[in-house]
Design an enzyme around this catalytic site. Structure first.
Site, short mmCIF file in Angstrom:
data_model
loop_
_atom_site.label_atom_id
_atom_site.label_comp_id
_atom_site.label_asym_id
_atom_site.label_seq_id
_atom_site.Cartn_x
_atom_site.Cartn_y
_atom_site.Cartn_z
N ASN A 9 0.86 -1.20 0.00
CA ASN A 9 0.00 0.00 0.00
C ASN A 9 0.89 1.24 0.00
OD1 ASN A 9 -1.83 2.04 0.51
ND2 ASN A 9 -2.20 1.45 2.64
N LYS A 11 0.03 4.30 -0.25
CA LYS A 11 -0.62 5.48 0.33
C LYS A 11 -0.46 6.68 -0.64
CE LYS A 11 0.37 3.59 4.83
NZ LYS A 11 0.15 3.75 6.24
N HIS A 97 -9.54 1.33 5.24
CA HIS A 97 -8.25 1.52 5.91
C HIS A 97 -8.43 2.47 7.10
CE1 HIS A 97 -4.10 2.69 6.60
NE2 HIS A 97 -3.74 1.62 5.92
N GLU A 99 -6.74 4.86 8.16
CA GLU A 99 -6.50 6.27 7.84
C GLU A 99 -7.76 6.89 7.23
OE1 GLU A 99 -2.92 5.67 5.56
OE2 GLU A 99 -1.84 5.18 7.40
N GLU A 167 -5.34 -4.87 10.90
CA GLU A 167 -4.33 -3.83 11.03
C GLU A 167 -4.58 -3.06 12.33
OE1 GLU A 167 -2.48 -2.70 7.06
OE2 GLU A 167 -4.24 -1.45 7.29
N GLY A 173 2.43 2.34 10.85
CA GLY A 173 3.39 3.44 10.71
C GLY A 173 4.10 3.82 12.00
N SER A 213 3.49 -2.01 10.40
CA SER A 213 4.95 -1.97 10.57
C SER A 213 5.65 -3.28 10.19
CB SER A 213 5.30 -1.56 12.00
OG SER A 213 4.83 -0.25 12.26
C1 PEP Z 1 -0.85 0.27 6.11
O1 PEP Z 1 -0.96 1.45 5.82
O2 PEP Z 1 -1.71 -0.52 5.73
C2 PEP Z 1 0.29 -0.16 6.91
C3 PEP Z 1 0.27 -1.35 7.42
O3 PEP Z 1 1.32 0.77 7.07
P1 PEP Z 1 2.77 0.47 7.70
O4 PEP Z 1 3.27 -0.82 7.10
O5 PEP Z 1 3.58 1.65 7.31
O6 PEP Z 1 2.59 0.33 9.17
#
Ligand code: PEP
Length: 255
Positions: A9, A11, A97, A99, A167, A173, A213
């Site tokens: 992803n 973003k 998601h 976000e 998630e 992040g 992460s």
């Molecule tokens: C994500 O945005 O789905 C995600 C898991 O981000 P990150 O790997 O940066 O934590």
């Protein structure tokens, strides 16, 4: 039985030039036999999707979108329909998601409609669910995720293909990856809920990814857990070398 999926992803990163460079190199450097073992997908931002679709036309790397709207066409300024995504060969779409839930204010009702609309155009939605740190500390994390699952999937039928990405918001992040035990426990819980809704067989075959992460060092251990069928990778999917290492290390867990 469930084929692994590694999904990158991006973003709101990588314009057209960067997308071209990344995907040309990725295509050249991925060995063919990898695709027998795992599915790989990238999720560029909307403005890079068309060029990505041309570059990936004869490739086994799947293309995904980061969002979709639930109507087919019409007066919905700024939105993109599943039909438009289908036209450029989109295979997967991320829905719900954290976000988007938090920053844009998407709710479970909108998310449920998006899942159904994607499936109607034969695009496989990846429903993201996960609790905040406060919810985990209050010990209501399973309740929160259960609601997201029940509400998000409410318009779907057993034959509809979808993927879940667990998630935890506190892991996205932040560099604080969930342990395989923590992720695996929640993912087993999610699988049980899917079995309750759609039956045992559907629960067994639905892929449940972990996201939060992920990097090339922690992927193997995470994926070794029987409930984790792949990863939704954010930050670490932006660097080609790191993304390739994540792919290679996830295959090691299959041996
Ligand atoms: C994500 O945005 O789905 C995600 C898991 O981000 P990150 O790997 O940066 O934590």
């Amino acid at each position: 039985m469930r084929k692994l999926l590694i999904a990158g992803n991006w973003k709101m990163n990588k314009g057209i030039k960067e997308t071209e460079k990344f995907l040309k190199e990725l295509k050249d450097e991925i060995e063919e036999e990898i695709f027998e073992k795992i599915d790989i997908a990238v999720f560029p931002p909307f403005t890079s999707l068309y060029v990505a679709s041309i570059l990936l036309k004869n490739s086994k790397i799947y293309l995904g979108a980061q969002n979709v709207f639930y109507e087919k066409e019409g007066a919905y300024t700024g939105e993109i329909s599943p039909k438009m995504l289908k036209e450029i060969g989109i295979k997967y779409v991320i829905v719900g998601h954290s976000e988007r839930r938090k920053i844009i204010g998407e709710n479970d009702e909108m998310i449920a409609k998006k899942l159904k609309a994607a499936i109607e155009e034969e695009i496989v939605p990846i429903l993201c669910v996960g609790e905040t740190i406060e919810e985990r500390e209050k010990n209501i994390h399973k309740k929160i995720v259960e609601k997201q699952i029940q509400e998000g999937l409410k318009f779907l039928k057993e034959e509809d293909e979808f993927i879940i990405a667990y998630e935890p918001v506190w892991a996205i992040g932040t560099g604080k990856t969930a342990t395989p035990e923590i992720a695996g426990e929640m993912q087993g819980f999610i699988r049980e809920r899917i079995k309750e809704i759609f039956g045992k067989e559907k629960g067994e075959k639905t892929r449940i990814l972990y996201g939060g992460s992920i990097n090339s060092k922690n992927i193997e251990e995470l994926i070794s857990h029987p409930e984790i069928d792949g990863g939704l990778v954010g930050g670490a999917s932006l660097k080609k070398e790191e993304f390739l290492s994540i792919i290679k290390n996830s295959i090691r867990s299959l041996k």
